[in-house]
Design an enzyme around this catalytic site. Structure first.
Site, PDB file in Angstrom:
ATOM      1  CE1 TYR A   1      -2.953  -3.100   0.439  1.00  0.00           C
ATOM      2  CE2 TYR A   1      -3.188  -2.635   2.774  1.00  0.00           C
ATOM      3  CZ  TYR A   1      -3.402  -3.447   1.539  1.00  0.00           C
ATOM      4  OH  TYR A   1      -4.365  -4.711   1.983  1.00  0.00           O
TER       5      TYR A   1
ATOM      6  CG  HIS B   1      -0.734  -8.922  -0.019  1.00  0.00           C
ATOM      7  ND1 HIS B   1      -0.256  -7.610   0.275  1.00  0.00           N
ATOM      8  CD2 HIS B   1      -1.955  -8.925  -0.074  1.00  0.00           C
ATOM      9  CE1 HIS B   1      -1.495  -6.863   0.185  1.00  0.00           C
ATOM     10  NE2 HIS B   1      -2.513  -7.740   0.048  1.00  0.00           N
TER      11      HIS B   1
ATOM     12  CB  SER C   1     -13.296  -5.501   0.913  1.00  0.00           C
ATOM     13  OG  SER C   1     -12.116  -4.993   0.362  1.00  0.00           O
TER      14      SER C   1
ATOM     15  CG  LEU D   1     -17.848  -1.719   5.603  1.00  0.00           C
ATOM     16  CD1 LEU D   1     -17.520  -0.220   5.952  1.00  0.00           C
ATOM     17  CD2 LEU D   1     -19.337  -2.149   6.129  1.00  0.00           C
ATOM     18  N   GLY D   2     -17.854  -4.210   1.087  1.00  0.00           N
ATOM     19  CA  GLY D   2     -17.944  -4.127  -0.263  1.00  0.00           C
ATOM     20  C   GLY D   2     -17.006  -2.811  -0.537  1.00  0.00           C
ATOM     21  NE  ARG D   3     -12.526  -4.145  -3.794  1.00  0.00           N
ATOM     22  CZ  ARG D   3     -11.121  -4.297  -3.306  1.00  0.00           C
ATOM     23  NH1 ARG D   3     -10.571  -3.229  -3.154  1.00  0.00           N
ATOM     24  NH2 ARG D   3     -10.635  -5.569  -3.463  1.00  0.00           N
ATOM     25  N   GLY D   4     -17.364   0.069   0.070  1.00  0.00           N
ATOM     26  CA  GLY D   4     -18.065   1.028   0.623  1.00  0.00           C
ATOM     27  C   GLY D   4     -19.452   0.800   0.019  1.00  0.00           C
ATOM     28  CG  PHE D   5     -21.983  -0.978  -3.691  1.00  0.00           C
ATOM     29  CD1 PHE D   5     -22.209  -0.278  -4.843  1.00  0.00           C
ATOM     30  CD2 PHE D   5     -23.238  -1.871  -3.519  1.00  0.00           C
ATOM     31  CE1 PHE D   5     -23.268  -0.052  -5.546  1.00  0.00           C
ATOM     32  CE2 PHE D   5     -24.268  -1.644  -4.228  1.00  0.00           C
ATOM     33  CZ  PHE D   5     -24.247  -0.936  -5.436  1.00  0.00           C
TER      34      PHE D   5
ATOM     35  N   GLY E   1     -23.654   1.839   1.642  1.00  0.00           N
ATOM     36  CA  GLY E   1     -24.429   2.940   0.957  1.00  0.00           C
ATOM     37  C   GLY E   1     -23.817   3.926   0.349  1.00  0.00           C
TER      38      GLY E   1
HETATM   39  N1  LIG Z   1      -5.614  -8.819   1.663  1.00  0.00           N
HETATM   40  C1  LIG Z   1      -6.043  -8.205   0.607  1.00  0.00           C
HETATM   41  O1  LIG Z   1      -5.769  -8.634  -0.559  1.00  0.00           O
HETATM   42  C2  LIG Z   1      -6.914  -7.051   0.802  1.00  0.00           C
HETATM   43  C3  LIG Z   1      -7.480  -6.285  -0.258  1.00  0.00           C
HETATM   44  C4  LIG Z   1      -8.340  -5.213  -0.168  1.00  0.00           C
HETATM   45  C5  LIG Z   1      -8.398  -4.584   1.221  1.00  0.00           C
HETATM   46  N2  LIG Z   1      -7.719  -5.370   2.118  1.00  0.00           N
HETATM   47  C6  LIG Z   1      -7.513  -4.684   3.808  1.00  0.00           C
HETATM   48  O2  LIG Z   1      -8.946  -4.688   4.088  1.00  0.00           O
HETATM   49  C7  LIG Z   1      -9.255  -3.121   4.585  1.00  0.00           C
HETATM   50  C8  LIG Z   1     -10.529  -2.970   4.365  1.00  0.00           C
HETATM   51  O3  LIG Z   1     -10.983  -3.244   2.986  1.00  0.00           O
HETATM   52  P1  LIG Z   1     -11.681  -1.877   1.931  1.00  0.00           P
HETATM   53  O4  LIG Z   1     -11.165  -0.588   2.449  1.00  0.00           O
HETATM   54  O5  LIG Z   1     -11.223  -2.190   0.683  1.00  0.00           O
HETATM   55  O6  LIG Z   1     -13.225  -2.015   2.032  1.00  0.00           O
HETATM   56  P2  LIG Z   1     -14.293  -1.716   3.020  1.00  0.00           P
HETATM   57  O7  LIG Z   1     -13.757  -1.630   4.284  1.00  0.00           O
HETATM   58  O8  LIG Z   1     -15.351  -2.773   2.598  1.00  0.00           O
HETATM   59  O9  LIG Z   1     -14.901  -0.361   2.575  1.00  0.00           O
HETATM   60  C9  LIG Z   1     -14.089   0.968   2.788  1.00  0.00           C
HETATM   61  C10 LIG Z   1     -15.047   1.917   2.259  1.00  0.00           C
HETATM   62  O10 LIG Z   1     -16.321   2.152   2.930  1.00  0.00           O
HETATM   63  C11 LIG Z   1     -16.293   3.327   3.432  1.00  0.00           C
HETATM   64  N3  LIG Z   1     -16.786   3.287   4.983  1.00  0.00           N
HETATM   65  C12 LIG Z   1     -16.330   2.899   6.054  1.00  0.00           C
HETATM   66  N4  LIG Z   1     -17.132   3.145   7.154  1.00  0.00           N
HETATM   67  C13 LIG Z   1     -18.005   3.396   6.725  1.00  0.00           C
HETATM   68  C14 LIG Z   1     -19.405   4.014   7.395  1.00  0.00           C
HETATM   69  N5  LIG Z   1     -19.692   3.608   8.441  1.00  0.00           N
HETATM   70  N6  LIG Z   1     -20.219   4.622   6.634  1.00  0.00           N
HETATM   71  C15 LIG Z   1     -20.059   4.697   5.300  1.00  0.00           C
HETATM   72  N7  LIG Z   1     -19.058   4.467   4.765  1.00  0.00           N
HETATM   73  C16 LIG Z   1     -18.007   3.917   5.240  1.00  0.00           C
HETATM   74  C17 LIG Z   1     -15.057   4.091   3.466  1.00  0.00           C
HETATM   75  O11 LIG Z   1     -15.120   5.400   3.156  1.00  0.00           O
HETATM   76  P3  LIG Z   1     -14.696   6.323   4.376  1.00  0.00           P
HETATM   77  O12 LIG Z   1     -13.211   6.522   4.318  1.00  0.00           O
HETATM   78  O13 LIG Z   1     -15.229   7.613   3.897  1.00  0.00           O
HETATM   79  O14 LIG Z   1     -15.023   5.999   5.783  1.00  0.00           O
HETATM   80  C18 LIG Z   1     -14.356   3.481   2.142  1.00  0.00           C
HETATM   81  O15 LIG Z   1     -14.761   3.932   0.918  1.00  0.00           O
HETATM   82  C19 LIG Z   1      -8.320  -2.439   3.680  1.00  0.00           C
HETATM   83  O16 LIG Z   1      -8.113  -1.417   4.490  1.00  0.00           O
HETATM   84  C20 LIG Z   1      -7.064  -3.312   3.760  1.00  0.00           C
HETATM   85  O17 LIG Z   1      -6.464  -3.099   4.847  1.00  0.00           O
HETATM   86  C21 LIG Z   1      -6.876  -6.382   1.894  1.00  0.00           C
END
Ligand SMILES: NC(=O)c1ccc[n+]([C@@H]2O[C@H](COP(=O)([O-])OP(=O)(O)OC[C@H]3O[C@@H](n4cnc5c(N)ncnc54)[C@H](OP(=O)(O)O)[C@@H]3O)[C@@H](O)[C@H]2O)c1
Length: 323
Positions: free
Chosen positions: A59, A132, A211, A213-217, A220
């Site tokens: 990252y 990873h 992910s 939260l489905g990357r935010g989807f 909402g």
């Molecule tokens: N091992 C792997 O290959 C891999 C791959 C992907 C991710 N990851 C890890 O998993 C972590 C989380 O995954 P991710 O960031 O991809 O996706 P996620 O957690 O599913 O979603 C993140 C998104 O959700 C939004 N969000 C978070 N809390 C919220 C809330 N309470 N209300 C509304 N929106 C909210 C965030 O925006 P805001 O910033 O505005 O809150 C951001 O846009 C990453 O940071 C990383 O450390 C690992």
């Protein structure tokens, strides 16, 4: 966040909700903020009982670990469980939101990667270090064996893998215990439920949904109208294309409906669903905003009924693959 979970049977106690730091300065360009704001957000998370903090040398590359290392200076390090990953490298053509990655599981690369992570994180040990991705060109036994040696040397406390099959877990576990598995798991990405989650229960390993939260989807954040910025990594993902977004709203709307009944946010319901998959599950939602971090930390207080869980389980399958 009163309740705690154990990070695998041999692992430390952690808050039931962790924090993913990736989006703070990598791939999600729609939500970039200053380093000061991100450092403040990380410290805010720890103040709210979030103790499992997740990053990777990929990252940034590297700058996300530096950011986290900076946030943990001044005594915070000992209050958290620090997780990072190695074995994936960003290609030369990578830009912030447009990432090219290649696996490198060679023992010499992993040994150097761990030293780099220790330095950037400003610590003498990594609490949880994941491979990873398994490098298809390097036998898993070689990559994992190198990490096991680093564990014996005290540089790593627990070992984990990301996006692996149950067969790969068996192979690794025969060499050195698997402490945790990190793979994508959420209401719209359920593949690990079939074999990997049960494997983790049977072998005392934690399962860490990425992910969630489905990357935010699922929180909402996006709908038919609101798309990720053009240069945001998500703009290229199949589930985020305009037509797919419109169809996938049925999933986000279903989550929102349950959230409304609970007086909760959709993100809290999406996280509570992951927690309901087993006591060994500790999700790591990514967030850059203090208010979201606070709300996510409180997700463990949302008690979903069996009817809620059944309703979430019967939501339509998503349109579009994960990547
Ligand atoms: N091992 C792997 O290959 C891999 C791959 C992907 C991710 N990851 C890890 O998993 C972590 C989380 O995954 P991710 O960031 O991809 O996706 P996620 O957690 O599913 O979603 C993140 C998104 O959700 C939004 N969000 C978070 N809390 C919220 C809330 N309470 N209300 C509304 N929106 C909210 C965030 O925006 P805001 O910033 O505005 O809150 C951001 O846009 C990453 O940071 C990383 O450390 C690992």
């Amino acid at each position: 966040m009163a309740q705690q979970r154990t990070l695998g049977t041999a692992g430390p106690a952690v808050g039931p909700i962790g924090l993913g730091c990736m989006g703070m300065n990598w791939v999600y360009t729609s939500q970039l903020q200053s380093a000061e704001e991100s450092i403040g957000a990380i410290r805010h998370a720890v103040d709210h009982g979030i103790t499992l903090l997740d990053t990777a040398d990929l990252y940034g590359p590297f700058t996300n670990e530096e950011l986290l290392g900076e946030a943990l200076r001044g005594g915070l390090r000992e209050r958290v469980v620090l997780a990072t990953k190695g074995g994936l490298k960003a290609g030369p053509e990578s830009r912030l939101g447009s990432v090219q990655v290649a696996a490198d599981g060679r023992p010499e690369h992993l040994r150097a990667a761990v030293e780099g992570s220790l330095r950037r994180l400003g610590t003498d040990r990594i609490d949880l270090y994941y491979l990873h991705r398994v490098d298809p060109r390097v036998p898993l036994a070689e990559s994992w064996g190198a990490l096991a040696e680093l564990q014996q040397a005290g540089k790593i406390v627990q070992l984990g893998l990301s996006e692996v099959s149950a067969a790969q877990l068996e192979e690794a576990h025969a060499i050195a215990p698997v402490g945790a598995v990190q793979s994508e798991l959420s209401v719209w990405s359920r593949d690990p439920l079939a074999e990997v989650l049960p494997w983790c229960v049977a072998h005392g390993a934690a399962f860490v949904p990425f992910s969630p939260l489905g990357r935010g989807f699922l929180a909402g954040r996006f709908d038919g109208e609101n798309a990720p910025d053009q240069d945001d990594f998500r703009a290229r993902l199949p589930r985020f294309q305009e037509e797919a977004r419109a169809q996938n709203l049925r999933i986000a709307d279903g989550i929102r409906e349950i959230a409304t009944r609970h007086g909760a946010t959709p993100a809290q319901v999406a996280l509570a669903w992951t927690l309901a998959q087993g006591e060994h599950v500790v999700p790591i939602p990514g967030s850059t905003r203090r208010i979201h971090i606070e709300q996510n930390a409180a997700a463990a207080e949302v008690q979903l009924s069996n009817a809620d869980l059944a309703a979430l389980d019967s939501l339509p399958a998503p349109v579009g693959t994960r990547y």
